[in-house]
Scaffold this active site. Structure first.
Site, PDB file in Angstrom:
ATOM      1  N   SER A 173     -11.347  -3.064   2.958  1.00 12.21           N
ATOM      2  CA  SER A 173     -11.295  -2.260   4.181  1.00 12.21           C
ATOM      3  C   SER A 173     -12.706  -1.826   4.550  1.00 12.21           C
ATOM      4  O   SER A 173     -13.427  -1.280   3.702  1.00 12.21           O
ATOM      5  CB  SER A 173     -10.426  -1.021   3.971  1.00 12.21           C
ATOM      6  OG  SER A 173      -9.077  -1.391   3.822  1.00 12.21           O
ATOM      7  N   ARG A 190       0.856  -1.182   0.000  1.00 11.96           N
ATOM      8  CA  ARG A 190       0.000   0.000   0.000  1.00 11.96           C
ATOM      9  C   ARG A 190       0.890   1.229   0.000  1.00 11.96           C
ATOM     10  O   ARG A 190       1.313   1.703   1.056  1.00 11.96           O
ATOM     11  CB  ARG A 190      -0.885  -0.021   1.253  1.00 11.96           C
ATOM     12  CG  ARG A 190      -1.882   1.137   1.353  1.00 11.96           C
ATOM     13  CD  ARG A 190      -2.735   0.942   2.604  1.00 11.96           C
ATOM     14  NE  ARG A 190      -3.778   1.936   2.740  1.00 11.96           N
ATOM     15  CZ  ARG A 190      -3.598   3.149   3.278  1.00 11.96           C
ATOM     16  NH1 ARG A 190      -2.405   3.506   3.715  1.00 11.96           N
ATOM     17  NH2 ARG A 190      -4.598   3.981   3.368  1.00 11.96           N
ATOM     18  N   LYS A 205      -5.138   7.269  12.576  1.00 13.34           N
ATOM     19  CA  LYS A 205      -6.575   7.338  12.280  1.00 13.34           C
ATOM     20  C   LYS A 205      -7.318   8.283  13.225  1.00 13.34           C
ATOM     21  O   LYS A 205      -8.554   8.359  13.175  1.00 13.34           O
ATOM     22  CB  LYS A 205      -7.207   5.941  12.371  1.00 13.34           C
ATOM     23  CG  LYS A 205      -6.619   4.924  11.408  1.00 13.34           C
ATOM     24  CD  LYS A 205      -6.970   5.235   9.958  1.00 13.34           C
ATOM     25  CE  LYS A 205      -6.374   4.190   9.019  1.00 13.34           C
ATOM     26  NZ  LYS A 205      -6.470   4.589   7.616  1.00 13.34           N
TER      27      LYS A 205
END
Lengths: 222, 222
Positions: B110, B41, B139
Site C-alpha cells: 500500500s 484484510r 479515508k
C-alpha cells in the site's frame, strides 16, 4: 541443531508494567540478574513497531546469551531471528507453527488444562507454560487459580518441560518445583520490581535452591 | 515459478461491509463475477480466527482460479498457502517480507506517495496499491484525495504494476487506466453491493473496455 530448553526462569514482557515505561532497561536488568529466556508479548503493537522492538530485545538477549521468543507472531520471530515463538490460546495450531518455524526453533505453548498440555506436546511444542497456579490480579477475571495439585498432575501427564505461571514468587517456588515444574514464568514480579536485576537474581537463587533440595543435588543446575 | 500479477481487479475484504456480515458469500459471488485476486484484510481477528477464515477464502479463491493475498501477516499467508502477502504502512519492511516469503510468492504494498512506491519497488514488491485517488468516506480523515494527476505521475515513476484505490468506480475507471494504472482495487463497491457478482462483472467490463480504448486493442486482455 535444535535450541535447548535450558532455562528455568522465563520472563514475559508487558511494557506497561516496566518502571517508567522503559521495557528495554527493565529487560536488560533482568538479563543481568540471570533471566535466560524472554518472551516478547506486546499484543497491541503493529507489525513494524513490534519488529523494531523485537530486534532491540534480540540484541540484548544475544548479548547475555539468553533465548528470545516472540508471542504469537511467527513472522516477527523469523524476521527478528528469535529462538522461538510462544503460542497463546488464540494462536494458530501448534502443528502449523512447527511447519513454519522448522524443526530447530523453540515452540512454547500457553496451557490451562492437562488436555491443552497434551495437545501442545502432540503438536510439537518444546515446552509449555501452565497456569494460573496461584492468585494473580491480571488473571482474576478468568476464575480461581488452578492450584499446585493441578500443576502436579499436569507435570506428571506430559514429557515436555512445564513452567508454572501466575502468582509465582519466592514464597512458593519450592512448592512448584516440588510439583514437577521445570521452571517458572513471570511478568510483574520482575518487570514491575523496583530493581528487576535484584528480583531476577533472587528468584533465580530460589529456583536453584528448590532444585538442590528437590533433587538432593543430583540434578545439574543449568 | 513466481506468481504473476495477472489480475486487474483486486478485491480487499472487510467483513463488516459484507451484506448480512457474510463475507464468504460476498467473496464467492465476487469471484463468480470475475474478481481474480482477493486481499484478506481483517485486522481485528486473532491469529487462529484469521487462519481459519484464510483457509476458507483459500478454498474459494482456488476453486475460481483466483489469487489470495493476506494483509500484513506473513505467518498466516504461509500457513494458509496464500499466493502472497499485502504490506500496509505498519507492516514490516518489504525487504524482510521478501526474505520470509521467498522469491515466488507475491508481495503487494500500500502506497500513498511516489517515494513510498519507489521504496516498495526497491524492497522487492511485485505490485503496489496507490491511493486514495478519489474521495472515499473511509479515508476522508486522512485528508483530501490524491487525484488522478498524482496517480499518473506515480505510475510513470515505477516499473511495478499500480492498482488505483479509493473512490474508484465505473464512472472513473477509464480515467485511472488512462493514467497508467494496471488495475483497480476496491472494497465496498463490490463487497457492500446489493449483488457483488453483478458489481464485479460490471467493473470488470469497465476495466476491459478502458484497456481496449486505451491500447486500441493492442494489449492482450488478461
Amino acid at each position: 541443531m535444535p535450541v535447548a530448553v535450558n532455562f528455568r526462569l522465563y520472563l514475559i514482557t508487558d511494557r506497561r508494567l516496566a518502571r517508567g515505561g522503559n521495557l528495554l532497561s527493565a529487560v536488560e536488568h533482568a538479563l543481568a540478574g540471570g533471566v535466560h529466556a524472554v518472551q516478547l508479548r506486546e499484543k497491541d503493537l503493529g507489525s513494524r513497531d513490534l519488529l523494531e522492538l523485537a530486534l532491540k530485545i534480540r540484541a540484548l538477549t544475544s548479548a547475555y546469551g539468553a533465548k528470545l521468543l516472540i508471542n504469537d507472531r511467527i513472522d516477527i520471530a523469523l524476521a527478528a531471528d528469535a529462538d522461538g515463538v510462544h503460542m497463546g490460546r488464540n494462536s494458530i495450531p501448534t502443528r502449523d507453527a512447527r511447519r513454519l518455524m522448522g524443526p530447530d526453533r523453540l515452540i512454547g505453548c500457553s496451557t490451562h488444562t492437562a488436555k491443552q498440555l497434551a495437545e501442545a506436546e502432540a503438536g510439537g511444542a518444546d515446552f509449555a507454560v501452565f497456569g494460573p497456579v496461584y492468585f494473580t490480579p491480571s488473571k482474576a477475571a478468568f476464575g480461581p487459580p488452578l492450584g499446585v495439585d493441578t500443576l502436579r498432575a499436569a507435570c506428571a501427564s506430559t514429557r515436555i518441560p512445564v513452567f508454572a505461571l501466575g502468582g509465582v514468587g519466592a514464597e512458593n517456588i519450592n512448592e512448584v518445583i516440588a510439583a514437577g515444574a521445570n521452571g517458572v514464568s513471570m511478568i510483574s514480579a520482575i518487570l514491575a520490581a523496583k530493581d528487576p536485576r535484584q528480583a531476577a537474581s533472587d528468584i533465580n537463587l530460589s529456583i536453584k535452591n528448590a532444585f538442590l533440595r528437590h533433587t538432593q543435588g543430583q540434578e545439574e543446575w543449568s
